[in-house]
Design an enzyme around this catalytic site. Structure first.
Site, PDB file in Angstrom:
ATOM      1  N   GLY A  31      93.512 107.329  76.356  1.00  0.00           N
ATOM      2  CA  GLY A  31      94.817 106.744  76.071  1.00  0.00           C
ATOM      3  C   GLY A  31      95.492 107.265  74.813  1.00  0.00           C
ATOM      4  O   GLY A  31      96.485 106.689  74.351  1.00  0.00           O
TER       5      GLY A  31
ATOM      6  N   HIS B  31      82.245 101.555  81.152  1.00  0.00           N
ATOM      7  CA  HIS B  31      83.463 102.096  80.534  1.00  0.00           C
ATOM      8  C   HIS B  31      83.476 101.703  79.055  1.00  0.00           C
ATOM      9  O   HIS B  31      83.051 100.606  78.687  1.00  0.00           O
ATOM     10  CB  HIS B  31      84.703 101.549  81.252  1.00  0.00           C
ATOM     11  CG  HIS B  31      85.939 102.276  80.839  1.00  0.00           C
ATOM     12  ND1 HIS B  31      86.576 102.017  79.657  1.00  0.00           N
ATOM     13  CD2 HIS B  31      86.627 103.284  81.430  1.00  0.00           C
ATOM     14  CE1 HIS B  31      87.624 102.835  79.543  1.00  0.00           C
ATOM     15  NE2 HIS B  31      87.670 103.613  80.607  1.00  0.00           N
TER      16      HIS B  31
ATOM     17  N   GLU C 187      83.782 110.656  79.116  1.00  0.00           N
ATOM     18  CA  GLU C 187      85.045 110.171  78.560  1.00  0.00           C
ATOM     19  C   GLU C 187      84.921 109.999  77.047  1.00  0.00           C
ATOM     20  O   GLU C 187      84.471 108.940  76.578  1.00  0.00           O
ATOM     21  CB  GLU C 187      85.413 108.821  79.178  1.00  0.00           C
ATOM     22  CG  GLU C 187      85.685 108.862  80.652  1.00  0.00           C
ATOM     23  CD  GLU C 187      86.663 107.769  81.071  1.00  0.00           C
ATOM     24  OE1 GLU C 187      87.686 108.096  81.667  1.00  0.00           O
ATOM     25  OE2 GLU C 187      86.410 106.589  80.767  1.00  0.00           O
TER      26      GLU C 187
ATOM     27  N   SER D 123      92.872 110.891  78.710  1.00  0.00           N
ATOM     28  CA  SER D 123      94.193 111.538  78.564  1.00  0.00           C
ATOM     29  C   SER D 123      94.389 112.754  79.478  1.00  0.00           C
ATOM     30  O   SER D 123      95.200 113.620  79.162  1.00  0.00           O
ATOM     31  CB  SER D 123      94.459 111.927  77.108  1.00  0.00           C
ATOM     32  OG  SER D 123      94.599 110.760  76.312  1.00  0.00           O
TER      33      SER D 123
ATOM     34  N   LYS E 166      92.601  99.956  85.483  1.00  0.00           N
ATOM     35  CA  LYS E 166      92.291  99.007  84.395  1.00  0.00           C
ATOM     36  C   LYS E 166      92.907  97.641  84.716  1.00  0.00           C
ATOM     37  O   LYS E 166      93.047  97.295  85.883  1.00  0.00           O
ATOM     38  CB  LYS E 166      92.763  99.566  83.051  1.00  0.00           C
ATOM     39  CG  LYS E 166      92.208 100.970  82.788  1.00  0.00           C
ATOM     40  CD  LYS E 166      92.372 101.427  81.360  1.00  0.00           C
ATOM     41  CE  LYS E 166      91.806 102.839  81.234  1.00  0.00           C
ATOM     42  NZ  LYS E 166      91.774 103.326  79.876  1.00  0.00           N
TER      43      LYS E 166
ATOM     44  N   ASN F 145      91.521 104.857  87.647  1.00  0.00           N
ATOM     45  CA  ASN F 145      91.130 103.624  86.973  1.00  0.00           C
ATOM     46  C   ASN F 145      92.398 102.875  86.566  1.00  0.00           C
ATOM     47  O   ASN F 145      93.002 103.178  85.544  1.00  0.00           O
ATOM     48  CB  ASN F 145      90.272 103.964  85.738  1.00  0.00           C
ATOM     49  CG  ASN F 145      89.859 102.742  84.960  1.00  0.00           C
ATOM     50  OD1 ASN F 145      90.065 101.608  85.416  1.00  0.00           O
ATOM     51  ND2 ASN F 145      89.269 102.938  83.788  1.00  0.00           N
TER      52      ASN F 145
ATOM     53  N   GLY G 128      93.207 107.312  83.901  1.00  0.00           N
ATOM     54  CA  GLY G 128      93.654 105.967  83.564  1.00  0.00           C
ATOM     55  C   GLY G 128      95.164 105.882  83.655  1.00  0.00           C
ATOM     56  O   GLY G 128      95.734 105.579  84.704  1.00  0.00           O
TER      57      GLY G 128
HETATM   58  P1  PGA Z   1      93.384 107.537  80.178  1.00  0.00           P
HETATM   59  O1  PGA Z   1      92.127 106.596  80.561  1.00  0.00           O
HETATM   60  O2  PGA Z   1      93.499 108.546  81.295  1.00  0.00           O
HETATM   61  O3  PGA Z   1      94.542 106.611  80.118  1.00  0.00           O
HETATM   62  O4  PGA Z   1      93.065 108.168  78.876  1.00  0.00           O
HETATM   63  C1  PGA Z   1      90.974 107.117  81.151  1.00  0.00           C
HETATM   64  C2  PGA Z   1      89.952 106.026  81.289  1.00  0.00           C
HETATM   65  O5  PGA Z   1      89.854 105.178  80.397  1.00  0.00           O
HETATM   66  O6  PGA Z   1      89.213 105.990  82.285  1.00  0.00           O
END
Ligand code: PGA
Length: 233
Positions: free
Chosen positions: A163, A85, A157, A194, A8, A6, A215
């Site tokens: 994050g 999401h 998630e 994460s 983003k 992802n 992410g």
């Molecule tokens: P992250 O995001 O791996 O940066 O925590 C995952 C996501 O939001 O899909």
């Protein structure tokens, strides 16, 4: 194993081109699904990765300025699309009903929805995570046939893990994946939040997991390569 990336709202065009090259050179036995920004989907046609989008219009093509329909995504060879999401639930106030409509649009065009569900920190503190996840799943799959339901990939998630560098314990993840698989026994369930090259060995202990939604490290091909290598060991 499925590994969905992802990106983003990241990468300028100048950054995207070398990134694409690096990503396409990665060798892995995992199934990579690459969810880039919509503006790049048309540049990914020769990609050896499965192409995913990050959002779709909840209605057909038509007078919806700024939206992108499932029909349009399909015409760009998009095979997967993230829906629900937590960032969209929070910043765009996406409701479970809207998410349900988006899933219906995607299935109509044979695009596999990757439905994100997850609890906030306060929900976990109040031991409400199972209830929250159950409601999010059931409302998202409302009115779908068994055959349609079976096509959906679910990504668990936890919002407090996205994050932040925090992850739930392997027992906590296993438990929630079980909750989801009790509702949808034949569906694939991913973990996201994460997940990275440093905790993948811990995450691998979750026996009922079918893959990951990444992410932050999706944007760093070097770290992603380490993640994928450790996943295969
Ligand atoms: P992250 O995001 O791996 O940066 O925590 C995952 C996501 O939001 O899909």
């Amino acid at each position: 194993m499925i590994v969905a990336l992802n990106n983003k709202c990241n990468l300028t065009k100048e950054e995207f081109i070398p990134y694409q090259k690096e990503l396409e050179e990665i060798k892995t036995s995992a199934k990579l699904i690459w969810c880039a920004s919509n503006i790049y989907l048309g540049m990914m046609n020769n990609s050896n990765l499965a192409i995913g989008a990050q959002n779709v219009n909840s209605k057909n093509s038509g007078a919806y300025t700024g939206e992108i329909s499932a029909e349009q995504l399909k015409s760009l060879n998009v095979k997967y699309c993230i829906v629900g999401h937590s960032e969209r639930r929070e910043y765009q106030h996406e409701s479970n009903e809207e998410i349900n409509n988006k899933i219906k649009q995607l299935l109509k065009e044979d695009i596999i929805p990757i439905l994100c569900v997850g609890e906030q920190k306060k929900d976990r503190d109040n031991h409400q995570e199972e209830q929250i996840i159950t409601t999010e799943v059931l409302e998202a799959i409302k009115d779908l046939s068994e055959e349609e339901k079976n096509k959906i990939i679910i990504a668990y998630e936890p919002i407090w893990a996205i994050g932040t560098g925090l992850i739930p314990t392997t027992e906590e993840i296993t438990k929630i994946i079980d909750v989801i698989k009790n509702l949808l026994p034949s569906n694939k369930v991913l973990y996201g939040g994460s997940a990275n090259e440093n905790n993948v060995e811990e995450l691998k202990k979750v026996s009922n997991i079918d893959g990951y939604l990444l992410g932050g490290i999706s944007l760093k091909p070097e770290k992603l390569k380490i993640f994928l290598k450790k996943l295969e060991k």
